[in-house]
Design a protein around this motif. Sequence first.
Motif, PDB file in Angstrom:
ATOM      1  N   LYS A   1     -21.916   4.273   4.411  1.00  0.00           N
ATOM      2  CA  LYS A   1     -21.009   3.196   4.376  1.00  0.00           C
ATOM      3  C   LYS A   1     -21.025   2.810   2.764  1.00  0.00           C
ATOM      4  CE  LYS A   1     -21.465   0.938   8.496  1.00  0.00           C
ATOM      5  NZ  LYS A   1     -21.766  -0.212   9.474  1.00  0.00           N
ATOM      6  N   ALA A   2     -20.126   1.589   2.346  1.00  0.00           N
ATOM      7  CA  ALA A   2     -19.956   1.430   1.022  1.00  0.00           C
ATOM      8  C   ALA A   2     -21.120   0.497   0.199  1.00  0.00           C
ATOM      9  CB  ALA A   2     -18.486   0.703   0.986  1.00  0.00           C
ATOM     10  N   LEU A   3     -20.782   0.555  -0.873  1.00  0.00           N
ATOM     11  CA  LEU A   3     -21.773  -0.219  -1.906  1.00  0.00           C
ATOM     12  C   LEU A   3     -21.485  -1.521  -1.588  1.00  0.00           C
ATOM     13  CD1 LEU A   3     -21.368   1.710  -4.950  1.00  0.00           C
ATOM     14  CD2 LEU A   3     -23.490   1.745  -3.627  1.00  0.00           C
ATOM     15  N   GLU A   4     -22.526  -2.605  -1.512  1.00  0.00           N
ATOM     16  CA  GLU A   4     -22.693  -4.057  -1.440  1.00  0.00           C
ATOM     17  C   GLU A   4     -23.150  -4.806  -2.502  1.00  0.00           C
ATOM     18  OE1 GLU A   4     -23.277  -7.642   2.001  1.00  0.00           O
ATOM     19  OE2 GLU A   4     -24.147  -5.457   2.386  1.00  0.00           O
ATOM     20  N   TRP A   5     -22.857  -5.444  -3.368  1.00  0.00           N
ATOM     21  CA  TRP A   5     -23.575  -6.376  -4.286  1.00  0.00           C
ATOM     22  C   TRP A   5     -24.391  -7.471  -3.626  1.00  0.00           C
ATOM     23  CZ3 TRP A   5     -23.064 -11.456  -5.770  1.00  0.00           C
ATOM     24  CH2 TRP A   5     -23.881 -11.909  -7.200  1.00  0.00           C
ATOM     25  N   LEU A   6     -25.393  -7.599  -4.141  1.00  0.00           N
ATOM     26  CA  LEU A   6     -26.378  -8.671  -3.464  1.00  0.00           C
ATOM     27  C   LEU A   6     -26.644  -9.849  -4.307  1.00  0.00           C
ATOM     28  CD1 LEU A   6     -29.016  -6.217  -1.687  1.00  0.00           C
ATOM     29  CD2 LEU A   6     -26.884  -7.366  -0.589  1.00  0.00           C
ATOM     30  N   ALA A   7     -27.011  -9.616  -5.668  1.00  0.00           N
ATOM     31  CA  ALA A   7     -27.722 -10.480  -6.477  1.00  0.00           C
ATOM     32  C   ALA A   7     -27.704 -10.116  -7.927  1.00  0.00           C
ATOM     33  CB  ALA A   7     -29.002 -11.131  -5.858  1.00  0.00           C
ATOM     34  N   HIS A   8     -27.709 -10.888  -8.578  1.00  0.00           N
ATOM     35  CA  HIS A   8     -28.130 -10.607 -10.028  1.00  0.00           C
ATOM     36  C   HIS A   8     -28.873 -11.687 -10.943  1.00  0.00           C
ATOM     37  CE1 HIS A   8     -24.020 -12.392 -11.715  1.00  0.00           C
ATOM     38  NE2 HIS A   8     -24.883 -13.383 -12.035  1.00  0.00           N
ATOM     39  N   ILE A   9     -29.463 -11.264 -11.975  1.00  0.00           N
ATOM     40  CA  ILE A   9     -30.119 -12.203 -12.958  1.00  0.00           C
ATOM     41  C   ILE A   9     -30.003 -12.042 -14.326  1.00  0.00           C
ATOM     42  CG2 ILE A   9     -32.302 -11.172 -12.382  1.00  0.00           C
ATOM     43  CD1 ILE A   9     -33.872 -13.940 -12.433  1.00  0.00           C
ATOM     44  N   PHE A  10     -30.068 -12.779 -15.134  1.00  0.00           N
ATOM     45  CA  PHE A  10     -29.693 -12.498 -16.658  1.00  0.00           C
ATOM     46  C   PHE A  10     -31.071 -13.102 -17.462  1.00  0.00           C
ATOM     47  CE2 PHE A  10     -25.584 -10.495 -16.691  1.00  0.00           C
ATOM     48  CZ  PHE A  10     -24.808 -10.955 -15.611  1.00  0.00           C
ATOM     49  N   SER A  11     -31.091 -12.824 -18.553  1.00  0.00           N
ATOM     50  CA  SER A  11     -31.897 -13.219 -19.577  1.00  0.00           C
ATOM     51  C   SER A  11     -32.182 -14.532 -19.463  1.00  0.00           C
ATOM     52  CB  SER A  11     -31.905 -12.625 -20.634  1.00  0.00           C
ATOM     53  OG  SER A  11     -30.667 -13.120 -21.499  1.00  0.00           O
ATOM     54  N   ASN A  12     -31.238 -15.271 -19.266  1.00  0.00           N
ATOM     55  CA  ASN A  12     -31.511 -16.811 -19.510  1.00  0.00           C
ATOM     56  C   ASN A  12     -31.817 -17.353 -18.156  1.00  0.00           C
ATOM     57  OD1 ASN A  12     -29.068 -16.493 -17.926  1.00  0.00           O
ATOM     58  ND2 ASN A  12     -27.790 -17.752 -19.316  1.00  0.00           N
ATOM     59  N   ASP A  13     -32.058 -16.566 -17.158  1.00  0.00           N
ATOM     60  CA  ASP A  13     -32.433 -16.858 -15.820  1.00  0.00           C
ATOM     61  C   ASP A  13     -31.370 -17.355 -15.023  1.00  0.00           C
ATOM     62  OD1 ASP A  13     -35.141 -18.684 -13.884  1.00  0.00           O
ATOM     63  OD2 ASP A  13     -34.795 -16.595 -14.352  1.00  0.00           O
TER      64      ASP A  13
ATOM     65  N   ARG B   1     -26.797  -2.779  -2.311  1.00  0.00           N
ATOM     66  CA  ARG B   1     -27.179  -2.003  -1.319  1.00  0.00           C
ATOM     67  C   ARG B   1     -26.234  -1.121  -0.648  1.00  0.00           C
ATOM     68  NH1 ARG B   1     -28.481  -6.064   3.951  1.00  0.00           N
ATOM     69  NH2 ARG B   1     -26.326  -6.867   4.227  1.00  0.00           N
ATOM     70  N   GLN B   2     -26.434  -0.100   0.147  1.00  0.00           N
ATOM     71  CA  GLN B   2     -25.610   0.900   0.772  1.00  0.00           C
ATOM     72  C   GLN B   2     -26.248   1.286   2.283  1.00  0.00           C
ATOM     73  OE1 GLN B   2     -24.710   4.498  -1.499  1.00  0.00           O
ATOM     74  NE2 GLN B   2     -22.870   4.215  -0.834  1.00  0.00           N
ATOM     75  N   PRO B   3     -25.617   0.740   3.112  1.00  0.00           N
ATOM     76  CA  PRO B   3     -26.112   1.525   4.627  1.00  0.00           C
ATOM     77  C   PRO B   3     -25.497   2.641   4.632  1.00  0.00           C
ATOM     78  CG  PRO B   3     -24.925  -0.797   4.785  1.00  0.00           C
ATOM     79  CD  PRO B   3     -24.466  -0.327   3.418  1.00  0.00           C
TER      80      PRO B   3
END
Lengths: 127, 107
Positions: free
Chosen positions: A45-57, A40-42
């Motif tokens: 302002k700068a970029l902020e990483w929130l979450a990730h998910i991969f193929s193996n869950d 996300r990016q307010p």
Amino acid sequence: QVTLKESGPVLVKPTETLTLTCTVSGFSLSNARMGVSWIRQPPGKALEWLAHIFSNDEKSYSTSLKSRLTISKDTSKSQVVLTMTNMDPVDTATYYCARITMIVVAPYTVLHYFDYWGQGTLVTVSS
Amino acid sequence: DIQMTQSPSSLSASVGDRVTITCRASQSISSYLNWYQQKPGKAPKLLIYAASSLQSGVPSRFSGSGSGTDFTLTISSLQPEDFATYYCQQSYSTPCSFGQGTKLEIK
């Protein structure tokens, strides 16, 4: 052609739960060398990483937001969903989903980067 | 969590200039460093991955270097379309993190 598109509400009220969907095409969420992140990016302002998910869950979350975030995927629908609880005006931002590509650079050394991004969706938190 | 610090925060330069942006990690991240370009109202675009590998389609005037904690992005000869904000990002460990950005403006 790889595309990602975010969808969800443009306006949420404080304390409500935000649900965003990222619909992907041109690649499969079951691809072992790929995943999807939310970033996300307010405004201004700068970029902020929130979450990730991969193929193996495999999932991972921002340390500061972990208690409020849930990420999931529906491979058959090519969708990744992010929920964020207890929204506050400081959460007003453009929310992006991005494809993660992983590459092997040496034995046991895998790095990743965000090579395709959605256009982003602006979410405003206000009563 | 690993903190990423970019310098300068903003930079004024002219078309044709050589420009260097620096990114420092709070601990060693080997070469797990990526660079992105973002123009107003647009999503970021990947420029460099693994510290020095040029993403397909990115002009060769962009280059990256460094390892460990100190990294640089260099634009050898600025073009009008290069005026944008640049971000570094580490993928050494989760949570991954971005720098605060460097805004490159026209002098």
